[in-house]
Motif scaffolding. Sequence first.
Motif, PDB file in Angstrom:
ATOM      1  N   GLU A 112       0.834  -1.215   0.000  1.00 22.36           N
ATOM      2  CA  GLU A 112       0.000   0.000   0.000  1.00 22.36           C
ATOM      3  C   GLU A 112       0.865   1.259   0.000  1.00 22.36           C
ATOM      4  O   GLU A 112       0.587   2.205  -0.742  1.00 22.36           O
ATOM      5  N   GLU A 113       1.902   1.261   0.813  1.00 21.74           N
ATOM      6  CA  GLU A 113       2.792   2.417   0.880  1.00 21.74           C
ATOM      7  C   GLU A 113       3.489   2.648  -0.460  1.00 21.74           C
ATOM      8  O   GLU A 113       3.570   3.778  -0.942  1.00 21.74           O
ATOM      9  N   GLU A 114       3.982   1.564  -1.048  1.00 24.44           N
ATOM     10  CA  GLU A 114       4.647   1.698  -2.350  1.00 24.44           C
ATOM     11  C   GLU A 114       3.687   2.237  -3.401  1.00 24.44           C
ATOM     12  O   GLU A 114       4.019   3.185  -4.115  1.00 24.44           O
ATOM     13  N   GLU A 115       2.532   1.614  -3.514  1.00 29.26           N
ATOM     14  CA  GLU A 115       1.622   1.969  -4.599  1.00 29.26           C
ATOM     15  C   GLU A 115       1.009   3.356  -4.426  1.00 29.26           C
ATOM     16  O   GLU A 115       0.820   4.072  -5.401  1.00 29.26           O
ATOM     17  N   GLN A 116       0.703   3.741  -3.189  1.00 28.19           N
ATOM     18  CA  GLN A 116       0.022   5.017  -2.975  1.00 28.19           C
ATOM     19  C   GLN A 116       0.977   6.190  -2.825  1.00 28.19           C
ATOM     20  O   GLN A 116       0.641   7.307  -3.227  1.00 28.19           O
ATOM     21  N   GLU A 117       2.148   5.959  -2.234  1.00 27.16           N
ATOM     22  CA  GLU A 117       3.048   7.069  -1.938  1.00 27.16           C
ATOM     23  C   GLU A 117       4.320   7.072  -2.780  1.00 27.16           C
ATOM     24  O   GLU A 117       4.700   8.104  -3.335  1.00 27.16           O
ATOM     25  N   TRP A 118       4.976   5.923  -2.849  1.00 30.54           N
ATOM     26  CA  TRP A 118       6.297   5.876  -3.448  1.00 30.54           C
ATOM     27  C   TRP A 118       6.261   5.819  -4.976  1.00 30.54           C
ATOM     28  O   TRP A 118       6.982   6.574  -5.637  1.00 30.54           O
ATOM     29  N   PHE A 119       5.459   4.937  -5.549  1.00 30.59           N
ATOM     30  CA  PHE A 119       5.420   4.800  -7.008  1.00 30.59           C
ATOM     31  C   PHE A 119       5.104   6.117  -7.723  1.00 30.59           C
ATOM     32  O   PHE A 119       5.741   6.429  -8.731  1.00 30.59           O
ATOM     33  N   PRO A 120       4.129   6.911  -7.254  1.00 27.59           N
ATOM     34  CA  PRO A 120       3.878   8.186  -7.954  1.00 27.59           C
ATOM     35  C   PRO A 120       5.106   9.107  -7.960  1.00 27.59           C
ATOM     36  O   PRO A 120       5.387   9.755  -8.984  1.00 27.59           O
ATOM     37  N   LYS A 121       5.847   9.157  -6.872  1.00 28.62           N
ATOM     38  CA  LYS A 121       7.066   9.975  -6.825  1.00 28.62           C
ATOM     39  C   LYS A 121       8.118   9.440  -7.790  1.00 28.62           C
ATOM     40  O   LYS A 121       8.797  10.210  -8.480  1.00 28.62           O
ATOM     41  N   VAL A 122       8.258   8.128  -7.840  1.00 32.25           N
ATOM     42  CA  VAL A 122       9.251   7.505  -8.717  1.00 32.25           C
ATOM     43  C   VAL A 122       8.867   7.732 -10.179  1.00 32.25           C
ATOM     44  O   VAL A 122       9.710   8.085 -11.006  1.00 32.25           O
ATOM     45  N   ARG A 123       7.588   7.555 -10.499  1.00 30.60           N
ATOM     46  CA  ARG A 123       7.143   7.762 -11.886  1.00 30.60           C
ATOM     47  C   ARG A 123       7.420   9.200 -12.321  1.00 30.60           C
ATOM     48  O   ARG A 123       7.925   9.436 -13.411  1.00 30.60           O
ATOM     49  N   GLU A 124       7.090  10.137 -11.456  1.00 32.48           N
ATOM     50  CA  GLU A 124       7.315  11.545 -11.783  1.00 32.48           C
ATOM     51  C   GLU A 124       8.811  11.842 -11.940  1.00 32.48           C
ATOM     52  O   GLU A 124       9.222  12.552 -12.849  1.00 32.48           O
ATOM     53  N   GLY A 125       9.616  11.276 -11.067  1.00 33.16           N
ATOM     54  CA  GLY A 125      11.050  11.571 -11.073  1.00 33.16           C
ATOM     55  C   GLY A 125      11.839  10.877 -12.167  1.00 33.16           C
ATOM     56  O   GLY A 125      12.822  11.429 -12.664  1.00 33.16           O
ATOM     57  N   LEU A 126      11.435   9.677 -12.552  1.00 36.73           N
ATOM     58  CA  LEU A 126      12.216   8.911 -13.517  1.00 36.73           C
ATOM     59  C   LEU A 126      11.679   8.974 -14.938  1.00 36.73           C
ATOM     60  O   LEU A 126      12.449   8.920 -15.889  1.00 36.73           O
ATOM     61  N   GLY A 127      10.378   9.028 -15.075  1.00 34.87           N
ATOM     62  CA  GLY A 127       9.796   9.060 -16.414  1.00 34.87           C
ATOM     63  C   GLY A 127       9.696   7.681 -17.043  1.00 34.87           C
ATOM     64  O   GLY A 127      10.282   6.703 -16.573  1.00 34.87           O
ATOM     65  N   ARG A 128       8.957   7.644 -18.137  1.00 32.20           N
ATOM     66  CA  ARG A 128       8.600   6.380 -18.784  1.00 32.20           C
ATOM     67  C   ARG A 128       9.799   5.610 -19.330  1.00 32.20           C
ATOM     68  O   ARG A 128       9.933   4.408 -19.113  1.00 32.20           O
ATOM     69  N   ALA A 129      10.684   6.289 -20.044  1.00 34.00           N
ATOM     70  CA  ALA A 129      11.808   5.598 -20.682  1.00 34.00           C
ATOM     71  C   ALA A 129      12.714   4.935 -19.639  1.00 34.00           C
ATOM     72  O   ALA A 129      13.115   3.777 -19.807  1.00 34.00           O
ATOM     73  N   LYS A 130      13.026   5.634 -18.577  1.00 32.41           N
ATOM     74  CA  LYS A 130      13.899   5.078 -17.543  1.00 32.41           C
ATOM     75  C   LYS A 130      13.203   3.923 -16.826  1.00 32.41           C
ATOM     76  O   LYS A 130      13.836   2.909 -16.522  1.00 32.41           O
ATOM     77  N   LEU A 131      11.897   4.045 -16.576  1.00 33.41           N
ATOM     78  CA  LEU A 131      11.163   2.954 -15.930  1.00 33.41           C
ATOM     79  C   LEU A 131      11.114   1.717 -16.819  1.00 33.41           C
ATOM     80  O   LEU A 131      11.149   0.591 -16.320  1.00 33.41           O
ATOM     81  N   GLN A 132      11.049   1.910 -18.124  1.00 32.36           N
ATOM     82  CA  GLN A 132      11.084   0.756 -19.034  1.00 32.36           C
ATOM     83  C   GLN A 132      12.460   0.096 -19.023  1.00 32.36           C
ATOM     84  O   GLN A 132      12.566  -1.128 -19.033  1.00 32.36           O
ATOM     85  N   GLU A 133      13.499   0.907 -18.957  1.00 34.12           N
ATOM     86  CA  GLU A 133      14.862   0.376 -18.886  1.00 34.12           C
ATOM     87  C   GLU A 133      15.056  -0.431 -17.598  1.00 34.12           C
ATOM     88  O   GLU A 133      15.597  -1.539 -17.619  1.00 34.12           O
ATOM     89  N   ILE A 134      14.598   0.118 -16.489  1.00 32.41           N
ATOM     90  CA  ILE A 134      14.702  -0.589 -15.200  1.00 32.41           C
ATOM     91  C   ILE A 134      13.867  -1.867 -15.241  1.00 32.41           C
ATOM     92  O   ILE A 134      14.290  -2.919 -14.759  1.00 32.41           O
ATOM     93  N   GLY A 135      12.684  -1.796 -15.830  1.00 29.51           N
ATOM     94  CA  GLY A 135      11.816  -2.966 -15.941  1.00 29.51           C
ATOM     95  C   GLY A 135      12.461  -4.084 -16.752  1.00 29.51           C
ATOM     96  O   GLY A 135      12.342  -5.266 -16.393  1.00 29.51           O
ATOM     97  N   GLU A 136      13.145  -3.732 -17.834  1.00 32.77           N
ATOM     98  CA  GLU A 136      13.843  -4.749 -18.631  1.00 32.77           C
ATOM     99  C   GLU A 136      14.917  -5.441 -17.788  1.00 32.77           C
ATOM    100  O   GLU A 136      15.066  -6.661 -17.831  1.00 32.77           O
ATOM    101  N   ARG A 137      15.619  -4.662 -17.011  1.00 30.37           N
ATOM    102  CA  ARG A 137      16.652  -5.222 -16.122  1.00 30.37           C
ATOM    103  C   ARG A 137      15.995  -6.131 -15.072  1.00 30.37           C
ATOM    104  O   ARG A 137      16.508  -7.208 -14.764  1.00 30.37           O
TER     105      ARG A 137
END
Length: 164
Positions: A112-137
Amino acid sequence: MSTDAIVLLKQDHKEIKRLFREFQSASTPKQRGDLVNKIIEELTVHTYIENEGMYPETRQLLPDLEDDVLESYEEHHVADVLCIELASMSPDDERFEAKTTVLIENVTHHIEEEEQEWFPKVREGLGRAKLQEIGERMLELKEKAPRRPTSPGALKKAIDALTA
């Protein structure tokens, strides 16, 4: 299939929560034991890919979120310890169900903490391309991830948490 790191982690969360619900409605020690084995495997893989893929990248690229990452490492450590203990217990042990309930409560809070608080901050800070790169890894890491908390890679992760 999406390679976005957050999408992948949310898919894992959904599967883990499904297993939690099944455990809570299981009626026999055998059913509970089989479900706990599945829960342990899912959590072992999930925490491994987060600890080895998502968290180090986020910590490096978004230093403002370091406290969140450190808290997540500690929450994973608690889950790892409970998984190690559960892996060595019998489903008819008097503390098996109680220990699993504590694991479920802790992991549910973490999700709950990750999905409600942390993930939105990470998405905003990293952006789509970087999240896709991390996801591939993370998908690569998932292939070689330990499946049991007593596997060498998982034990190393637990020991690293103690000495960090």
